[in-house]
Design an enzyme around this catalytic site. Structure first.
Site, mmCIF file in Angstrom:
data_model
loop_
_atom_site.group_PDB
_atom_site.id
_atom_site.type_symbol
_atom_site.label_atom_id
_atom_site.label_comp_id
_atom_site.label_asym_id
_atom_site.label_seq_id
_atom_site.Cartn_x
_atom_site.Cartn_y
_atom_site.Cartn_z
ATOM 1 N N TYR A 163 0.826 -1.206 0.000
ATOM 2 C CA TYR A 163 0.000 0.000 0.000
ATOM 3 C C TYR A 163 0.863 1.260 0.000
ATOM 4 O O TYR A 163 0.658 2.182 -0.800
ATOM 5 C CB TYR A 163 -0.925 -0.011 1.222
ATOM 6 N N THR A 174 -14.349 6.076 6.207
ATOM 7 C CA THR A 174 -14.738 5.467 4.938
ATOM 8 C C THR A 174 -15.333 4.100 5.242
ATOM 9 O O THR A 174 -15.283 3.643 6.392
ATOM 10 C CB THR A 174 -13.515 5.308 4.019
#
Length: 261
Positions: A167, A202
């Site tokens: 990531y 989120t």
């Protein structure tokens, strides 16, 4: 660039999270918005609610990107704005133990490649394809401006945590290509900036234990809470509106610096 009903925008990953926040903000300002996402049911629902166009799109697949862009342009015209919000954030340690044998095993290549494909290659592919279309447009002002591209990286690009090798690498690369692309597209009057969000509320965080979410919020110096998609969208709007913002990567994080874990 003025944000109004005379322009159209494409938002990848616009079915949820930060992308949805950007899509909602742009529609509220009258912009014709196309949401490109893999979440078909959710994407259609959001698009219908805000009056946007939706098309399924796999940003790692060139044919899928071409088809989605063609459909979006047929519906709304050539986009002047692109917000790249599609991304994934699975974690994996460099060395882990096999559940079956207990033996040490290395971080598998397939996982790394998948994360890079979505977060980096997908962002690059959308940027390249959209820029070609923008470059053919007439300028909107005396400066010769034709379009604005906004990428989404992460604070993990600069201080990634344990388990974020893939990531962090993908997001650091998105940040790293921002200035070269800005210099490359300057001759066409196309600006590009990258946002590095911190810890935002989120769908990835929504299902977490409440106590854990409180711990995350407390780790943000100020304001000590999780960011909201609408705050990300405000920065998107500010970048579009301020013509001197170009080639820059901007942290949006409440001054957080991620701990190792």
């Amino acid at each position: 660039m003025k944000i109004d009903s005379t322009i159209s925008a494409i938002v990848t990953g616009g079915a949820s999270g930060l992308g949805e926040g950007a899509a909602r903000m742009l529609r509220a300002k009258g912009v014709k918005v196309a949401i490109l996402d893999m979440q078909e049911e959710r994407g259609k629902a959001v698009a219908q609610e805000i009056g946007a166009f939706f098309h399924v799109c796999d940003v790692t697949n060139e044919a899928s990107v071409d088809a989605a862009l063609a459909a979006a342009r047929a519906a709304n015209g050539q986009e002047r704005l692109l917000a790249n919000c599609a991304g994934i954030a699975p974690g994996k340690r460099m060395i882990s133990k096999s559940k079956e044998t207990g033996a040490l095993i290395a971080h598998d290549l397939a996982h790394f490649v998948k994360v890079v494909n979505v977060n980096l290659i997908g962002t690059f592919l959308m940027t390249a394809k959209s820029a070609v279309g923008m470059a053919a447009l007439d300028p909107v002002d005396a400066d010769g401006q034709r379009g604005v591209i906004i990428n989404t990286a992460s604070v993990a690009a600069e201080d990634g945590q344990v388990g974020q090798a893939a990531y962090g690498a993908s997001k650091a690369a998105v940040k790293g290509m921002t200035l070269p692309i800005a210099r490359d597209l300057a001759q066409y009057g196309i600006r590009i900036c990258t946002i590095l969000p911190g810890i935002f509320m989120t769908p990835m965080f929504a299902g977490l234990d409440e106590n854990f979410k409180k711990t995350l919020a407390a780790s943000v110096p100020f304001p000590s809470r999780l960011g909201e998609a609408a705050e990300y969208a405000k920065l998107v709007a500010a970048i579009i509106d301020n013509d001197m913002l170009n080639g820059e990567s901007i942290r949006l994080d409440g001054a957080i610096r991620l701990a190792p874990r």
